[in-house]
Design a protein around this motif. Structure first.
Motif, mmCIF file in Angstrom:
data_model
loop_
_atom_site.group_PDB
_atom_site.id
_atom_site.type_symbol
_atom_site.label_atom_id
_atom_site.label_comp_id
_atom_site.label_asym_id
_atom_site.label_seq_id
_atom_site.Cartn_x
_atom_site.Cartn_y
_atom_site.Cartn_z
ATOM 1 N N ILE A 256 60.797 18.358 64.945
ATOM 2 C CA ILE A 256 61.663 17.263 64.386
ATOM 3 C C ILE A 256 62.647 17.921 63.446
ATOM 4 O O ILE A 256 62.593 19.103 62.657
ATOM 5 C CB ILE A 256 60.827 16.536 63.507
ATOM 6 N N GLU A 257 64.003 17.385 63.417
ATOM 7 C CA GLU A 257 65.253 18.005 62.733
ATOM 8 C C GLU A 257 65.812 16.822 62.255
ATOM 9 O O GLU A 257 66.174 15.746 62.946
ATOM 10 C CB GLU A 257 65.808 18.753 63.668
ATOM 11 N N ARG A 258 66.249 16.722 60.905
ATOM 12 C CA ARG A 258 66.867 15.686 60.144
ATOM 13 C C ARG A 258 68.283 15.721 60.438
ATOM 14 O O ARG A 258 68.938 15.051 60.290
ATOM 15 C CB ARG A 258 66.381 15.571 58.923
ATOM 16 N N ARG A 259 68.701 16.954 60.658
ATOM 17 C CA ARG A 259 70.277 16.995 61.142
ATOM 18 C C ARG A 259 70.646 17.677 62.438
ATOM 19 O O ARG A 259 70.711 17.029 63.391
ATOM 20 C CB ARG A 259 71.075 17.777 59.849
ATOM 21 N N ALA A 260 70.608 18.912 62.199
ATOM 22 C CA ALA A 260 71.285 19.828 63.435
ATOM 23 C C ALA A 260 70.228 21.059 63.439
ATOM 24 O O ALA A 260 70.186 21.643 62.479
ATOM 25 C CB ALA A 260 72.758 20.124 63.537
ATOM 26 N N PRO A 261 70.244 21.456 64.609
ATOM 27 C CA PRO A 261 69.110 22.661 64.750
ATOM 28 C C PRO A 261 69.586 23.856 64.228
ATOM 29 O O PRO A 261 71.005 24.058 64.001
ATOM 30 C CB PRO A 261 68.955 22.834 66.220
ATOM 31 N N GLY A 262 69.065 25.088 63.738
ATOM 32 C CA GLY A 262 69.683 26.181 63.351
ATOM 33 C C GLY A 262 69.554 26.490 61.728
ATOM 34 O O GLY A 262 69.642 27.616 61.210
ATOM 35 N N GLY A 263 69.525 25.229 60.937
ATOM 36 C CA GLY A 263 69.442 25.383 59.461
ATOM 37 C C GLY A 263 70.822 26.127 59.019
ATOM 38 O O GLY A 263 71.569 26.051 59.584
ATOM 39 N N GLN A 264 70.618 26.859 57.960
ATOM 40 C CA GLN A 264 71.849 27.485 57.335
ATOM 41 C C GLN A 264 72.093 28.660 58.343
ATOM 42 O O GLN A 264 73.340 28.960 58.457
ATOM 43 C CB GLN A 264 71.168 27.905 55.812
ATOM 44 N N VAL A 332 50.203 20.599 61.605
ATOM 45 C CA VAL A 332 51.707 20.594 61.165
ATOM 46 C C VAL A 332 52.520 21.836 60.463
ATOM 47 O O VAL A 332 51.375 22.628 59.967
ATOM 48 C CB VAL A 332 51.900 19.375 59.881
ATOM 49 N N VAL A 333 53.400 22.275 60.946
ATOM 50 C CA VAL A 333 54.097 23.415 60.328
ATOM 51 C C VAL A 333 55.372 23.054 59.852
ATOM 52 O O VAL A 333 56.249 22.251 60.351
ATOM 53 C CB VAL A 333 54.430 24.352 61.408
ATOM 54 N N ILE A 334 55.389 23.194 58.403
ATOM 55 C CA ILE A 334 56.612 22.791 57.463
ATOM 56 C C ILE A 334 57.691 24.061 57.456
ATOM 57 O O ILE A 334 57.372 24.818 57.050
ATOM 58 C CB ILE A 334 55.944 22.236 56.149
ATOM 59 N N THR A 335 58.821 23.763 58.101
ATOM 60 C CA THR A 335 59.792 24.823 58.241
ATOM 61 C C THR A 335 61.091 24.010 57.748
ATOM 62 O O THR A 335 62.232 24.368 58.555
ATOM 63 C CB THR A 335 60.059 25.435 59.563
ATOM 64 N N THR A 336 61.325 23.302 56.668
ATOM 65 C CA THR A 336 62.301 22.756 56.349
ATOM 66 C C THR A 336 63.525 23.252 55.759
ATOM 67 O O THR A 336 64.671 22.932 55.566
ATOM 68 C CB THR A 336 62.130 21.465 55.480
ATOM 69 N N GLY A 337 63.091 24.572 55.334
ATOM 70 C CA GLY A 337 64.198 25.452 54.728
ATOM 71 C C GLY A 337 64.635 24.821 53.569
ATOM 72 O O GLY A 337 64.012 24.335 52.587
ATOM 73 N N VAL A 338 65.915 25.087 53.146
ATOM 74 C CA VAL A 338 66.465 24.979 51.934
ATOM 75 C C VAL A 338 67.907 24.096 51.902
ATOM 76 O O VAL A 338 68.478 24.321 53.026
ATOM 77 C CB VAL A 338 66.755 26.263 51.237
ATOM 78 N N ASP A 339 68.147 23.597 50.906
ATOM 79 C CA ASP A 339 69.521 22.953 51.045
ATOM 80 C C ASP A 339 70.448 23.462 50.120
ATOM 81 O O ASP A 339 70.052 24.137 49.057
ATOM 82 C CB ASP A 339 69.165 21.392 50.596
ATOM 83 N N TYR A 340 71.825 23.589 50.166
ATOM 84 C CA TYR A 340 72.620 24.482 49.404
ATOM 85 C C TYR A 340 72.619 23.487 48.111
ATOM 86 O O TYR A 340 72.448 22.161 47.735
ATOM 87 C CB TYR A 340 74.159 24.066 49.798
#
Length: 553
Positions: A256-264, A332-340
């Protein structure tokens, strides 16, 4: 590729049949022949053709028609297809009108009726005109067309989503691209309807939401499994790696991705220190490869969908999506990363998406051609962004608070920056204010040592000032450190609340959170290294712990 079109219009059925027959017998192999007796129907059809990227090579139009004269039709048609050749079918008495049309609509030829035999009176004329048209013809772009203002936050959001999901599109700036106005007028819309997106099938949408774009482009599939073995939340490098390993090892896997794949990492113009790619690769290329690999192996991908919370009951995890649907998973694996991190400076918020961008925003780089742009931040992401922008901008200024880049940026990037003549480092410098009218126009900077203030003309500002973990949405008893990063493994034991929430006899696995069966990997995890390779390693390692957890429940 669709065949170019020869459009013939005549209200006389006998003449229309004759011209259609002769055109098809000679040109049907290389051109599509469309014939109609109604000028109004033809004009309506032209809009649909334009939206679907079909092209008209030639109009053959009768001068005397009841709905409108042929010259009047050409006046309207060439606004939609200005490069099409124009031939008027005339009787002897229409010669004067035809000659006048040579000036009024740049008529290429007027053809007297009847044209028998066509081998002598029709085909040589048409052949010559089509040869000329082909010599200047460039096939139109096949794919999504986006019309809008360059400095529109809404347009930027759609461009960013399309680019992030590797969907080909063509951008039409309404202020600088004449074709944009043609598309707008052809669809009977005004500037108030922008941004306008025209899909490959010819349908269009005014001011669409990202969810609507996703549904139309097939990126928002329905959930197929009642219970998943593992749901991965976040499609950065860690999440993509987890999806690849989970699906390849037979687990029912949902990403599941809230925006677009790839993250930062997906927005990076060039990753040069990733193992196995000596020439480097872009973040979008890495993302494309990983998504293709995961889906080929059976992983399902849901985007753009946001998780609002995770609930736990009887060993099962219920993932609640922002629009209501619930997904049940065993792990579940949480890999939501970081926001600028936001830059809290006067004027920044006013122009975010309109000249000021967080991250690389590679979709906007071409608009910087020949202009002066600024990058704030001293990390690798800022350096990679500056190098990419230097290919377009006349001058790139890197703003940092420290004396130099040595403490925050890799040596290879520092060397590249020093060898790039149109990149300038502004050390010991901070932004005081951003100003402009409808978009960013100027930046006021201050030197922290001398306190001297300088105002620069600025077409764009790209912000890379660090990041914060995206964990605000987590409401379970998942322990986080003081900076909101998720704690995992043996480090959990150092928290007073650990004994209250962890009730299993065994210790948490290395990447396991304080809630059994919920794991964290990548930049969202406390103590993680901020490297693509590290995130990929943790994502794949998380799946091995998922297997261990599933074996015991």
């Amino acid at each position: 590729m669709n065949k170019p079109i020869i459009f013939s219009i005549d209200d006389d059925p006998q003449v229309l049949r004759a011209i259609s027959r002769d055109l098809k017998s000679q040109y049907n192999t290389d051109y599509k022949i469309i014939s109609t007796s109604s000028a109004n129907e033809a004009l309506e059809a032209l809009t649909d053709l334009k939206n679907s990227s079909d092209t008209v090579a030639m109009f053959l139009v009768d001068q005397r028609m009841p709905e409108m004269e042929g010259v009047d039709f050409l006046h309207k048609a060439i606004k939609i297809y200005p490069d099409a050749k124009r031939v008027l079918l005339t009787a002897y008495s229409d010669t004067t009108a035809a000659i006048k049309a040579i000036n009024d609509v740049q008529l290429d030829y007027y053809l007297m009726k009847p044209w028998n035999p066509p081998e002598e009176k029709l085909y040589p004329v048409i052949n010559d005109l089509l040869d000329d048209w082909q010599s200047h013809y460039t096939p139109d772009f096949k794919g999504i067309k986006l019309v809008g203002y360059q400095f529109s936050p809404k347009s930027h959001e759609i461009k960013d989503y399309l680019a992030g999901n590797l969907i080909p599109y063509r951008w039409f700036d309404i202020e600088n691209n004449p074709e944009a106005k043609i598309l707008l007028e052809a669809n009977k819309l005004t500037n108030k309807d922008l941004p306008l997106i025209i899909y490959e099938d010819g349908s269009c949408a005014q001011q669409p939401t990202i969810r609507q774009v996703a549904e139309k482009t097939g990126l928002s599939p329905q959930i197929t499994n009642e219970i998943y073995d593992v749901v991965i939340i976040g499609a950065g490098p860690a999440g993509l790696a987890a999806a690849v390993y989970g699906s390849s090892e037979g687990l029912k896997t949902l990403l599941i991705e809230r925006r677009a794949p790839g993250g930062q990492a997906g927005t990076s113009s060039r990753i040069e220190n990733y193992l196995g790619f000596p020439a480097g690769l872009s973040g979008s290329d890495l993302t494309r490869r990983a998504i293709s690999q995961a889906t080929r192996l059976g992983a399902e991908f849901l985007s753009p969908r946001e998780v609002s919370e995770i609930r736990q009951k009887d060993g099962y995890k219920t993932i609640v999506l922002d629009d209501g649907p619930e997904i049940v998973s065993r792990a579940v694996v949480i890999t939501t990363g970081v926001d600028y991190r936001k830059l809290e400076v006067k004027g920044i918020e006013n122009f975010t998406g309109a000249g000021i961008y967080y991250g690389a925003a590679t979709t906007e780089a071409s608009a910087c051609k020949g202009k002066q742009v600024f990058v704030i931040g001293g990390g690798n992401s800022a350096g990679q962004g500056a190098m990419y922008l230097s290919k377009f901008a006349d001058k790139v200024h890197i703003i940092i608070r420290k004396d130099d880049l040595t403490a925050t940026m890799s040596a290879y990037l520092i060397n590249q920056i020093e060898q790039t003549p149109n990149i300038e480092l502004l050390a010991n410098t901070e932004i005081v204010e951003a100003t402009g009218h409808n978009c960013l126009e100027k930046l006021m900077l201050i030197n922290a040592k001398t306190q001297q203030q300088t105002t620069y003309e600025a077409s764009a500002l790209y912000i890379f000032i660090g990041a914060k973990p995206y964990t605000d949405w987590i409401h379970l008893d998942i322990i986080k450190n003081e900076k909101e990063f998720i704690e995992t493994g043996r480090d959990l034991a150092t928290y007073d609340s650990y004994a209250k929430v962890w009730k299993l006899k065994r210790d948490p696995y290395l990447l396991e959170t304080s809630c059994a069966g919920i794991f964290a990997a990548g930049d969202v995890r406390a103590g993680a290294m901020n490297r693509v390779a590290s995130a990929v390693g943790e994502g794949s390692m998380a799946i091995s712990f998922v297997h261990k957890y599933l074996a015991e429940v």
